[in-house]
Design a protein around this motif. Structure first.
Motif, PDB file in Angstrom:
ATOM      1  N   THR A 153       0.813  -1.223   0.000  1.00  0.00           N
ATOM      2  CA  THR A 153       0.000   0.000   0.000  1.00  0.00           C
ATOM      3  C   THR A 153       0.844   1.270   0.000  1.00  0.00           C
ATOM      4  OG1 THR A 153      -0.194  -0.189   2.416  1.00  0.00           O
ATOM      5  CG2 THR A 153      -1.989  -1.098   1.091  1.00  0.00           C
ATOM      6  N   ARG A 154       2.047   1.203  -0.523  1.00  0.00           N
ATOM      7  CA  ARG A 154       2.883   2.398  -0.612  1.00  0.00           C
ATOM      8  C   ARG A 154       2.401   3.288  -1.749  1.00  0.00           C
ATOM      9  NH1 ARG A 154       7.659  -1.925   0.076  1.00  0.00           N
ATOM     10  NH2 ARG A 154       7.773  -1.933   2.357  1.00  0.00           N
ATOM     11  N   ALA A 155       2.634   4.596  -1.611  1.00  0.00           N
ATOM     12  CA  ALA A 155       2.114   5.558  -2.590  1.00  0.00           C
ATOM     13  C   ALA A 155       2.753   5.403  -3.960  1.00  0.00           C
ATOM     14  CB  ALA A 155       2.315   6.980  -2.060  1.00  0.00           C
ATOM     15  N   ASN A 156       4.026   5.048  -3.995  1.00  0.00           N
ATOM     16  CA  ASN A 156       4.779   4.887  -5.237  1.00  0.00           C
ATOM     17  C   ASN A 156       4.608   3.441  -5.720  1.00  0.00           C
ATOM     18  OD1 ASN A 156       6.780   4.507  -7.206  1.00  0.00           O
ATOM     19  ND2 ASN A 156       8.189   5.937  -6.218  1.00  0.00           N
ATOM     20  N   ILE A 157       4.051   3.264  -6.911  1.00  0.00           N
ATOM     21  CA  ILE A 157       3.768   1.919  -7.403  1.00  0.00           C
ATOM     22  C   ILE A 157       5.030   1.068  -7.479  1.00  0.00           C
ATOM     23  CG2 ILE A 157       3.994   2.489  -9.874  1.00  0.00           C
ATOM     24  CD1 ILE A 157       1.441   0.048  -8.248  1.00  0.00           C
ATOM     25  N   TRP A 158       6.183   1.673  -7.741  1.00  0.00           N
ATOM     26  CA  TRP A 158       7.425   0.913  -7.872  1.00  0.00           C
ATOM     27  C   TRP A 158       7.910   0.383  -6.530  1.00  0.00           C
ATOM     28  CZ3 TRP A 158       7.152   0.142 -12.683  1.00  0.00           C
ATOM     29  CH2 TRP A 158       6.794   1.160 -13.579  1.00  0.00           C
ATOM     30  N   GLU A 159       7.378   0.908  -5.441  1.00  0.00           N
ATOM     31  CA  GLU A 159       7.770   0.470  -4.106  1.00  0.00           C
ATOM     32  C   GLU A 159       6.785  -0.531  -3.515  1.00  0.00           C
ATOM     33  OE1 GLU A 159       8.217   4.055  -1.842  1.00  0.00           O
ATOM     34  OE2 GLU A 159       9.942   4.752  -3.026  1.00  0.00           O
ATOM     35  N   CYS A 160       5.738  -0.860  -4.261  1.00  0.00           N
ATOM     36  CA  CYS A 160       4.773  -1.872  -3.819  1.00  0.00           C
ATOM     37  C   CYS A 160       5.246  -3.242  -4.299  1.00  0.00           C
ATOM     38  CB  CYS A 160       3.390  -1.578  -4.382  1.00  0.00           C
ATOM     39  SG  CYS A 160       2.654  -0.039  -3.806  1.00  0.00           S
ATOM     40  N   ASP A 161       5.373  -4.198  -3.380  1.00  0.00           N
ATOM     41  CA  ASP A 161       5.785  -5.540  -3.776  1.00  0.00           C
ATOM     42  C   ASP A 161       4.724  -6.167  -4.678  1.00  0.00           C
ATOM     43  OD1 ASP A 161       8.140  -5.335  -2.423  1.00  0.00           O
ATOM     44  OD2 ASP A 161       7.567  -6.614  -0.744  1.00  0.00           O
ATOM     45  N   CYS A 162       5.189  -7.071  -5.565  1.00  0.00           N
ATOM     46  CA  CYS A 162       4.319  -7.640  -6.598  1.00  0.00           C
ATOM     47  C   CYS A 162       3.687  -8.953  -6.141  1.00  0.00           C
ATOM     48  CB  CYS A 162       5.109  -7.870  -7.881  1.00  0.00           C
ATOM     49  SG  CYS A 162       5.687  -6.347  -8.646  1.00  0.00           S
ATOM     50  N   GLY A 163       2.364  -9.017  -6.239  1.00  0.00           N
ATOM     51  CA  GLY A 163       1.653 -10.246  -5.932  1.00  0.00           C
ATOM     52  C   GLY A 163       0.703 -10.085  -4.766  1.00  0.00           C
TER      53      GLY A 163
END
Length: 486
Positions: free
Chosen positions: A321-331
């Motif tokens: 749930t981080r604001a930056n999509i690149w910092e959100c883990d995948c899955g």
């Protein structure tokens, strides 16, 4: 007549071909009889299942239990508990743990962790540039199959070079072993993401823009070319795009031994949901536009896609749930919700219950060399059974998941059709919708019952092992193609 431990009466037994009224008798770990009530042996215990359906336990060929390395995300105990409560009786676990499952030492650590499993399991070993020389050793050590991360994902394992992928297929084709492939072009993904980040794109849809369907098309085409040349068996993981289905259809028509899975998220979700949920829905390959949903359903119905898997990929809520999509883990977690999601679609007449059994049990069992022992309710088979109530309705809740990862895009979704009880090799691991806590550790590796069909290696005279051994000046055979069938 020998007595049984359990007879289940009053249910309808489902296969890929028919639904019949039948009782099922279980002795020890196996089914001993399926048929009319009067034909059942005496049993120590009887169970009434009137109005319910007996399905072969689902086989999920794609889960990440994060153990070893990331126990704050998931463990074998919690992940397999989720499987048990989702009607899943066998899982195949992925190698991008820490350490990655590319050495005997790492395999032993994972096998130790798997001793707490509620359900049976296979273990995919890692196929990469630095594991090619260890593939046979890993097979002897207990892996059932391999995984090649041609596209990058969690763990940032380097994609195998094309040369290593070819050589790996050359080693595995004569053995008949199937390799799972995460098929996205890693060069495209890396360059696109760098361009997105440089432009300041941090929104949810930037992840999709960085992983266009062409990356899947190119990678699947490349993998199928190498598989066809070598005769290797391959399995395309989490197929996400309508645009690449033609490659699978064409390859199957040519006789390439390729199987492919898709996941509920690619069938039922799209970018409209991504805009609402953001990083919760970040996964690889990405959730795509709505135009992809129906063609994937059609491909399941016509056999282009063989099976349903989940890509169960848990992370903590904070990591999603981080604001930056690149910092959100995948899955995100999926092994517990797959069956009610798909049964709901059956109730909506999108497919039949027989279709679902084909996708969830029969075809996975065939792909991994388990059919007959698993994937079917028949005498001699393991008593892996999901007892399902197709009328039961409810609402999925992320807070009630067995997984450590209490965050899911399915949260709040209405469903109709639930597994009520799950048996693994004759033992209840879920009963009346509740986990049977003392069944932890009941799960076993399927390696001992795995029987892959005879291999069909091709072009063996061009394999690296063959050309390295050819003395200088000795002409090679002019035969363009050779096959090895054992």
């Amino acid at each position: 007549m020998k007595s049984a431990d359990l007879v289940i009466r009053g249910a309808k037994v489902v296969s890929a071909d028919q639904i019949i009224d039948a009782a099922v008798a279980i002795a020890g770990e196996r089914i001993v009889a399926v048929g009319h009530d009067d034909l059942m042996p005496p049993a120590a215990q009887e169970m009434r299942a009137d109005g319910l359906y007996l399905l072969p336990g689902a086989i999920d060929s794609h889960v990440h239990f994060r153990d070893p390395g990331y126990p704050h995300k998931e463990t074998w105990k919690t992940g397999s508990a989720a499987a048990a409560c989702g009607g899943v009786t066998t899982v195949f676990e992925m190698p991008n743990t820490n350490p990655a499952t590319g050495t005997i030492e790492a395999l032993r650590i994972k096998q130790k962790a798997a001793e707490s499993s509620y359900v049976d399991f296979g273990i995919h070993g890692l196929l990469g540039d630095d594991t090619i020389e260890r593939l046979e050793e890993l097979l002897e050590g207990g892996v059932t199959s391999f995984k090649a991360f041609v596209g990058n994902t969690f763990g940032n394992l380097p994609a195998p070079t094309d040369g290593a992928l070819l050589e790996g297929f050359e080693k595995l084709a004569p053995l008949g072993i199937r390799t799972v492939v995460h098929a996205e072009n890693s060069s495209i993904l890396l360059r696109r993401q760098q361009r997105m980040q440089a432009a300041g794109r941090t929104d949810a849809l930037a992840h999709l823009a960085a992983r266009p369907a062409v990356a899947e098309i190119e990678a699947i085409g490349r993998v199928l070319t190498l598989a066809e040349w070598t005769g290797a068996r391959v399995h395309i993981a989490h197929h996400s795009a309508a645009d690449s289905l033609f490659l699978l259809r064409d390859a199957k028509r040519r006789g390439v031994d390729v199987t492919a899975e898709t996941c509920p998220q690619y069938l039922l979700l799209n970018t409209d949901h991504m805009l609402k949920l953001g990083g919760v829905m970040r996964l690889n390959p990405p959730i795509r536009e709505a135009r992809h949903n129906q063609p994937l359903w059609d491909a399941l119905m016509d056999g282009t896609l063989d099976m349903i898997a989940t890509d169960h990929a848990p992370h903590t809520p904070e990591e999603k749930t981080r604001a930056n999509i690149w910092e959100c883990d995948c899955g995100f977690p999926g092994v517990e919700t797959q069956m009610p999601l798909m049964l709901t679609e059956v109730n909506r007449d999108r497919a039949s219950l027989m279709d679902y059994v084909r996708w969830s049990a029969v075809n996975p069992a065939r792909a991994w060399g388990l059919y007959g022992t698993k994937g079917v309710i028949a005498p001699g088979a393991h008593a892996d059974i999901a007892i399902v109530d197709m009328a039961r309705a409810g609402v999925l809740s992320q807070n009630r998941l067995q997984s450590i990862s209490k965050i899911s895009p399915w949260n709040g979704r209405k469903v109709q059709g639930y597994p009520l009880h799950t048996l693994v090799r004759g033992r209840f691991v879920m009963r009346d919708g509740a986990l049977v806590a003392d069944a932890a550790g009941w799960g076993r590796s399927v390696k001992s019952v795995q029987r892959m069909p005879a291999p069909r290696a091709r072009n063996t005279e061009h394999y690296i092992g063959a050309v390295l051994e050819t003395p200088a000046g000795v002409p090679r055979s002019a035969t363009p193609t050779s096959e090895v069938a054992e």
